[in-house]
Write an enzyme that holds these catalytic residues in place. Structure first.
Site, PDB file in Angstrom:
ATOM      1  N   HIS A  65       5.620   6.700  -0.969  1.00  0.00           N
ATOM      2  CA  HIS A  65       6.346   5.610  -1.010  1.00  0.00           C
ATOM      3  C   HIS A  65       5.613   4.349  -0.990  1.00  0.00           C
ATOM      4  O   HIS A  65       4.720   4.476   0.022  1.00  0.00           O
ATOM      5  CB  HIS A  65       7.557   5.822  -0.473  1.00  0.00           C
ATOM      6  CG  HIS A  65       7.444   5.360   0.846  1.00  0.00           C
ATOM      7  ND1 HIS A  65       7.110   6.626   1.849  1.00  0.00           N
ATOM      8  CD2 HIS A  65       7.642   4.369   1.674  1.00  0.00           C
ATOM      9  CE1 HIS A  65       7.136   6.106   3.013  1.00  0.00           C
ATOM     10  NE2 HIS A  65       7.567   4.807   2.973  1.00  0.00           N
ATOM     11  N   HIS A  98       0.606  -1.197   0.025  1.00  0.00           N
ATOM     12  CA  HIS A  98       0.002  -0.088  -0.081  1.00  0.00           C
ATOM     13  C   HIS A  98       0.888   1.473   0.179  1.00  0.00           C
ATOM     14  O   HIS A  98       2.142   1.284   0.218  1.00  0.00           O
ATOM     15  CB  HIS A  98      -0.998   0.185   1.209  1.00  0.00           C
ATOM     16  CG  HIS A  98      -0.507   0.139   2.454  1.00  0.00           C
ATOM     17  ND1 HIS A  98       0.320  -0.953   3.207  1.00  0.00           N
ATOM     18  CD2 HIS A  98       0.202   1.427   3.223  1.00  0.00           C
ATOM     19  CE1 HIS A  98       1.090  -0.494   4.066  1.00  0.00           C
ATOM     20  NE2 HIS A  98       0.842   0.774   4.337  1.00  0.00           N
TER      21      HIS A  98
END
Length: 174
Positions: free
Chosen positions: A124, A42
């Site tokens: 990120h 995720h």
């Protein structure tokens, strides 16, 4: 619902995008670190920490009111942070819609009484954690991620690491 839960807002990739990410990760040399399960990949938008039931109700109401258009995220960078051992994928260019979504969720979270990390947002997607030495990083073919929604996720810490459960999902562009 428990008295408080450890929550965060995140972008949760589709099965097709998840397969591309896992496919790239599988081309990397084996890392001495903790590999995130494919199902847990995720991109965190806002880490909320411990959230009470009343705060969660306020957050979900505010999240439902957001007006952000769908956008495309290009994951085209791979890197490693030595301070925390995270091996990650990230976009070279951060879409304005992503910045806007993250900023609004941060503001809403603060209005709900949560203390949110004030550092600059660095989107990120973690592939590994606790990688102790600089890994060999192979060229990354850009992964195109059509972002159509965002999620509220619960993190449960267990002896084998964190486990994530998507609690709620909101479509963008409604």
């Amino acid at each position: 619902m428990p008295a408080s839960e450890r929550l965060f807002f995140a972008l949760w990739p589709s099965v097709a995008v998840r397969k591309q990410i896992a496919g790239y990760r599988n081309t990397l040399p084996e890392q001495r670190g903790r590999r995130l399960a494919d199902a847990d990949l995720h991109l965190t938008l806002v880490f909320l920490g411990k959230v009470g039931a009343d705060q969660r109700a306020m957050l979900t109401m505010r999240a439902a009111s957001l007006d952000v258009r769908p956008f495309t995220l290009m994951l085209d960078r791979c890197g490693w942070w030595p301070h925390n051992g995270v091996l990650w994928l990230a976009p070279a260019m951060i879409p304005e819609a992503l910045r806007g979504l993250q900023k609004e969720l941060t503001v809403y979270s603060g209005e709900c009484g949560l203390e949110i990390d004030a550092r600059d947002y660095s989107p990120h997607l973690s592939l590994y954690r606790d990688v102790k030495r600089a890994p060999e990083i192979l060229p990354l073919p850009a992964i195109r991620w059509p972002v159509k929604d965002f999620t509220l996720v619960r993190s449960d810490t267990r002896p084998d690491g964190a486990h994530y459960t998507v609690l709620q999902r909101w479509r963008l562009g409604n």
